[in-house]
Design a protein around this motif. Structure first.
Motif, PDB file in Angstrom:
ATOM      1  N   LYS A 419       0.801  -1.230   0.000  1.00 28.06           N
ATOM      2  CA  LYS A 419       0.000   0.000   0.000  1.00 28.06           C
ATOM      3  C   LYS A 419       0.836   1.284   0.000  1.00 28.06           C
ATOM      4  O   LYS A 419       0.397   2.335   0.461  1.00 28.06           O
ATOM      5  CB  LYS A 419      -0.984   0.021   1.188  1.00 28.06           C
ATOM      6  CG  LYS A 419      -1.959  -1.150   1.201  1.00 28.06           C
ATOM      7  CD  LYS A 419      -3.179  -0.825   2.040  1.00 28.06           C
ATOM      8  CE  LYS A 419      -4.228  -1.900   1.996  1.00 28.06           C
ATOM      9  NZ  LYS A 419      -3.923  -3.072   2.856  1.00 28.06           N
ATOM     10  N   MET A 420       2.047   1.180  -0.529  1.00 27.15           N
ATOM     11  CA  MET A 420       2.905   2.373  -0.639  1.00 27.15           C
ATOM     12  C   MET A 420       2.289   3.381  -1.610  1.00 27.15           C
ATOM     13  O   MET A 420       1.735   3.010  -2.636  1.00 27.15           O
ATOM     14  CB  MET A 420       4.269   1.910  -1.157  1.00 27.15           C
ATOM     15  CG  MET A 420       5.219   2.986  -1.587  1.00 27.15           C
ATOM     16  SD  MET A 420       6.803   2.164  -1.989  1.00 27.15           S
ATOM     17  CE  MET A 420       7.607   3.417  -2.941  1.00 27.15           C
ATOM     18  N   TYR A 421       2.369   4.672  -1.244  1.00 25.44           N
ATOM     19  CA  TYR A 421       1.842   5.736  -2.115  1.00 25.44           C
ATOM     20  C   TYR A 421       2.795   6.926  -2.125  1.00 25.44           C
ATOM     21  O   TYR A 421       3.387   7.250  -1.095  1.00 25.44           O
ATOM     22  CB  TYR A 421       0.456   6.190  -1.624  1.00 25.44           C
ATOM     23  CG  TYR A 421      -0.026   7.489  -2.263  1.00 25.44           C
ATOM     24  CD1 TYR A 421      -0.556   7.518  -3.554  1.00 25.44           C
ATOM     25  CD2 TYR A 421       0.076   8.703  -1.566  1.00 25.44           C
ATOM     26  CE1 TYR A 421      -0.967   8.719  -4.144  1.00 25.44           C
ATOM     27  CE2 TYR A 421      -0.340   9.907  -2.147  1.00 25.44           C
ATOM     28  CZ  TYR A 421      -0.857   9.907  -3.427  1.00 25.44           C
ATOM     29  OH  TYR A 421      -1.259  11.085  -4.017  1.00 25.44           O
ATOM     30  N   TYR A 422       2.958   7.538  -3.273  1.00 27.50           N
ATOM     31  CA  TYR A 422       3.668   8.814  -3.322  1.00 27.50           C
ATOM     32  C   TYR A 422       3.107   9.659  -4.455  1.00 27.50           C
ATOM     33  O   TYR A 422       2.538   9.126  -5.418  1.00 27.50           O
ATOM     34  CB  TYR A 422       5.185   8.624  -3.459  1.00 27.50           C
ATOM     35  CG  TYR A 422       5.643   7.799  -4.645  1.00 27.50           C
ATOM     36  CD1 TYR A 422       5.941   8.386  -5.863  1.00 27.50           C
ATOM     37  CD2 TYR A 422       5.785   6.407  -4.526  1.00 27.50           C
ATOM     38  CE1 TYR A 422       6.367   7.616  -6.943  1.00 27.50           C
ATOM     39  CE2 TYR A 422       6.195   5.631  -5.608  1.00 27.50           C
ATOM     40  CZ  TYR A 422       6.488   6.248  -6.810  1.00 27.50           C
ATOM     41  OH  TYR A 422       6.904   5.491  -7.877  1.00 27.50           O
ATOM     42  N   ARG A 423       3.234  10.972  -4.316  1.00 23.05           N
ATOM     43  CA  ARG A 423       2.764  11.874  -5.365  1.00 23.05           C
ATOM     44  C   ARG A 423       3.716  11.858  -6.541  1.00 23.05           C
ATOM     45  O   ARG A 423       4.927  11.916  -6.372  1.00 23.05           O
ATOM     46  CB  ARG A 423       2.620  13.300  -4.814  1.00 23.05           C
ATOM     47  CG  ARG A 423       1.250  13.566  -4.227  1.00 23.05           C
ATOM     48  CD  ARG A 423       1.138  14.954  -3.663  1.00 23.05           C
ATOM     49  NE  ARG A 423       1.237  15.984  -4.699  1.00 23.05           N
ATOM     50  CZ  ARG A 423       0.955  17.274  -4.490  1.00 23.05           C
ATOM     51  NH1 ARG A 423       0.566  17.670  -3.285  1.00 23.05           N
ATOM     52  NH2 ARG A 423       1.070  18.154  -5.460  1.00 23.05           N
ATOM     53  N   LYS A 424       3.134  11.814  -7.748  1.00 28.30           N
ATOM     54  CA  LYS A 424       3.986  11.733  -8.947  1.00 28.30           C
ATOM     55  C   LYS A 424       4.189  13.112  -9.580  1.00 28.30           C
ATOM     56  O   LYS A 424       4.759  13.226 -10.657  1.00 28.30           O
ATOM     57  CB  LYS A 424       3.324  10.798  -9.975  1.00 28.30           C
ATOM     58  CG  LYS A 424       2.894   9.458  -9.393  1.00 28.30           C
ATOM     59  CD  LYS A 424       3.626   8.305  -9.990  1.00 28.30           C
ATOM     60  CE  LYS A 424       3.371   6.959  -9.348  1.00 28.30           C
ATOM     61  NZ  LYS A 424       2.459   6.835  -8.233  1.00 28.30           N
ATOM     62  N   ASP A 425       3.685  14.160  -8.893  1.00 23.27           N
ATOM     63  CA  ASP A 425       3.680  15.483  -9.544  1.00 23.27           C
ATOM     64  C   ASP A 425       4.402  16.562  -8.729  1.00 23.27           C
ATOM     65  O   ASP A 425       4.092  17.744  -8.873  1.00 23.27           O
ATOM     66  CB  ASP A 425       2.237  15.930  -9.779  1.00 23.27           C
ATOM     67  CG  ASP A 425       1.536  16.286  -8.474  1.00 23.27           C
ATOM     68  OD1 ASP A 425       1.961  15.778  -7.408  1.00 23.27           O
ATOM     69  OD2 ASP A 425       0.602  17.096  -8.500  1.00 23.27           O
ATOM     70  N   ILE A 426       5.335  16.151  -7.866  1.00 22.88           N
ATOM     71  CA  ILE A 426       6.051  17.165  -7.082  1.00 22.88           C
ATOM     72  C   ILE A 426       6.707  18.154  -8.066  1.00 22.88           C
ATOM     73  O   ILE A 426       7.274  17.750  -9.082  1.00 22.88           O
ATOM     74  CB  ILE A 426       7.107  16.496  -6.158  1.00 22.88           C
ATOM     75  CG1 ILE A 426       6.418  15.548  -5.160  1.00 22.88           C
ATOM     76  CG2 ILE A 426       7.960  17.541  -5.425  1.00 22.88           C
ATOM     77  CD1 ILE A 426       5.347  16.129  -4.300  1.00 22.88           C
ATOM     78  N   GLY A 427       6.579  19.445  -7.767  1.00 24.40           N
ATOM     79  CA  GLY A 427       7.162  20.473  -8.641  1.00 24.40           C
ATOM     80  C   GLY A 427       6.251  20.871  -9.801  1.00 24.40           C
ATOM     81  O   GLY A 427       6.644  21.687 -10.630  1.00 24.40           O
ATOM     82  N   PHE A 428       5.029  20.327  -9.831  1.00 20.01           N
ATOM     83  CA  PHE A 428       4.130  20.550 -10.993  1.00 20.01           C
ATOM     84  C   PHE A 428       3.846  22.029 -11.253  1.00 20.01           C
ATOM     85  O   PHE A 428       3.566  22.429 -12.369  1.00 20.01           O
ATOM     86  CB  PHE A 428       2.805  19.799 -10.794  1.00 20.01           C
ATOM     87  CG  PHE A 428       1.850  20.483  -9.847  1.00 20.01           C
ATOM     88  CD1 PHE A 428       0.809  21.270 -10.339  1.00 20.01           C
ATOM     89  CD2 PHE A 428       2.006  20.384  -8.467  1.00 20.01           C
ATOM     90  CE1 PHE A 428      -0.056  21.918  -9.466  1.00 20.01           C
ATOM     91  CE2 PHE A 428       1.152  21.020  -7.595  1.00 20.01           C
ATOM     92  CZ  PHE A 428       0.114  21.797  -8.094  1.00 20.01           C
ATOM     93  N   ASP A 429       3.885  22.844 -10.191  1.00 19.16           N
ATOM     94  CA  ASP A 429       3.460  24.243 -10.303  1.00 19.16           C
ATOM     95  C   ASP A 429       4.636  25.202 -10.548  1.00 19.16           C
ATOM     96  O   ASP A 429       4.449  26.410 -10.548  1.00 19.16           O
ATOM     97  CB  ASP A 429       2.733  24.655  -9.006  1.00 19.16           C
ATOM     98  CG  ASP A 429       3.574  24.398  -7.768  1.00 19.16           C
ATOM     99  OD1 ASP A 429       4.560  23.627  -7.849  1.00 19.16           O
ATOM    100  OD2 ASP A 429       3.253  24.949  -6.708  1.00 19.16           O
ATOM    101  N   LEU A 430       5.815  24.649 -10.730  1.00 21.42           N
ATOM    102  CA  LEU A 430       6.988  25.540 -10.811  1.00 21.42           C
ATOM    103  C   LEU A 430       7.350  25.874 -12.257  1.00 21.42           C
ATOM    104  O   LEU A 430       7.360  25.014 -13.108  1.00 21.42           O
ATOM    105  CB  LEU A 430       8.190  24.880 -10.117  1.00 21.42           C
ATOM    106  CG  LEU A 430       7.986  24.619  -8.630  1.00 21.42           C
ATOM    107  CD1 LEU A 430       9.187  23.893  -8.053  1.00 21.42           C
ATOM    108  CD2 LEU A 430       7.741  25.909  -7.869  1.00 21.42           C
TER     109      LEU A 430
END
Ligand code: AMP
Ligand code: GLY
Length: 430
Positions: A419-430
């Motif tokens: 059940k590991m989860y991480y966001r794939k969009d870090i930095g999306f807003d830069l």
């Protein structure tokens, strides 16, 4: 020098990793630590020692400090600082000569009380959102104040509420109902016995980190973290799902404004108000147009910002700590790695709501070109298992944040737990 680091998250593993590189450090202890700190080796080859003591068990910490001849205690989280661990050491004849990195209780109110922080900023002309604070007896005045404001409405519990004490509401009636919940129904317990209502500021957030000996200071690299659980900054708030440093939208002239308008008056304000401060200050900022405003002070480093800030600091951390203690930070030349750093946090499925612990963490291939910092992990029967919501952070360097992120994402794929989860969009807003 023998050093004890207090805490057991990703921030403290990063502190441990960095401190362990110093030739000055003879023995290094972490309480309570995690599987990552336990696996860290000192420059001498000796292993770091985890000790199972809670960060607020002051008597337990005292016994450890005396038994192991510890010279310096580096405090990771805010809780022991707000509860007065530094004062506890100063007031005990047996501990008086042990250095504590972290502010005394009086100064820790900068994080411990939102109203205290707001009054400090107003006194010293530090830009921040307009506000008023209210107690239960002033509920009607609070309603009247809300009626004067434009939505969205920002309601903040005055005291520590595990990062959950801020509500942002679009509807006036809802804001009134929540104000009542906080003040009258003790929604956040004692922490919401007083509520700060603030003007809403619209902009992009970033974090500024300063280390001070109370008189001199060093500004560490800026960072930006990602607090929401979901991609596109949606869903519930977490401790932080990833971070980058430097911050692309914080160019030289903006950073100069932060220094002149915020950092300098903060340090001189501490002196004017006689707030004893030897430690880290984390200034949560928002960029409104081209101007910086303070959202909040924290009296510690950020997590996961530490996982990108310290890897970019080349200067020996034990030297910095020593200078904080002796009041000689002006003698330290801070060297910063020009490369960008980015970190991604893997969390337990379900976090920040209910989640399971005790899942085995495996590595399908050795990770060589990234730093792996443990957050919520423990050792069980020789295996590394999950023991918290935020589990493990992967930090990489790169020529820019995109290259750094790419490497972290590649290496994150080598880590596994149920059940590991991480966001794939870090930095999306830069
Ligand atoms: P705090 O605990 O004070 O950092 O607040 C938590 C989060 O609420 C911040 O990271 C911001 O995203 C948001 N926030 C707090 N104060 C304001 C404000 N005055 N205007 C807009 N957003 C805010
Ligand atoms: N990453 C935000 C914090 O440490 O409070």
């Amino acid at each position: 020098m023998n050093i004890l680091i207090l805490g057991g998250g990703g921030r403290e593993h990063t502190f441990t990793w960095k401190t362990a590189q110093s030739n000055k450090v003879k023995r290094l202890f972490v309480a309570p630590g995690n599987a990552g700190t336990a696996g860290t080796k000192l420059a001498s080859g000796e292993a770091v020692t985890n000790v199972d003591i809670a960060v607020t068990d002051f008597d337990g910490i005292k016994a450890l400090v005396l038994k192991e001849n510890i010279d310096m205690v580096v405090v990771g989280p805010e809780d022991p600082l707000v509860k007065g661990i530094h004062d506890y050491f100063l007031n005990d004849p047996e501990l008086q000569n042990v250095a504590v990195i972290g502010p005394q209780k009086l100064a820790a109110q900068l994080e411990g009380s939102k109203e205290f922080a707001k009054e400090f900023m107003n006194r010293h002309g530090i830009p921040t959102a307009a506000y008023q604070s209210f107690t239960r007896e002033q509920l009607e005045d609070g309603f009247a104040f809300l009626e004067q404001l434009e939505p969205p409405y920002v309601l903040k519990a005055d005291g520590l509420a595990a990062g959950k004490g801020v509500l942002i509401l679009n509807d006036l009636e809802e804001a009134k109902a929540e104000l009542k919940n906080m003040l009258v129904e003790a929604k956040f317990g004692d922490a919401s016995a007083k509520v700060v209502i603030e003007e809403f500021l619209s902009g992009i957030e970033l974090s500024c980190f300063v280390v001070t000996d109370g008189k001199h200071y060093l500004t560490l690299p800026m960072a930006k973290d990602y607090k929401r659980i979901g991609e596109g900054d949606t869903g519930l708030n977490t401790g932080g799902m990833g971070a980058v440093s430097p911050v692309p939208f914080a160019g030289e002239s903006f950073v100069n404004k932060i220094e002149e308008r915020i950092v300098k008056p903060t340090i001189s304000g501490l002196q004017k108000d006689e707030l004893p401060y030897r430690g880290f200050i984390f200034i949560g900022l928002i960029k409104v147009g081209e101007d910086p405003y303070v959202i909040e002070y924290n009296v510690r480093m950020g997590d996961p910002e530490t996982e990108v800030v310290l890897p970019r600091v080349k200067t020996d951390l034990a030297d910095i700590f020593e200078a904080v203690q002796t009041g000689t930070l002006d003698k330290i030349n801070l060297e910063v790695d020009e490369r960008a750093a980015a970190t991604i946090m893997a969390v337990s499925g379900g976090y920040p709501e209910a989640y399971e612990k005790g899942k085995e963490i495996t590595e399908t291939a050795t990770i060589e070109d990234s730093l792996v910092f443990h957050a919520g992990t423990a050792l069980k029967d020789g295996k590394t298992v999950t023991s918290g919501g935020r589990v493990i952070a992967v930090t990489s360097y790169g020529k820019d944040f995109k290259a750094a992120l790419q490497k972290s994402y590649q290496n994150m794929e080598k880590l596994h737990f149920d059940k590991m989860y991480y966001r794939k969009d870090i930095g999306f807003d830069l």
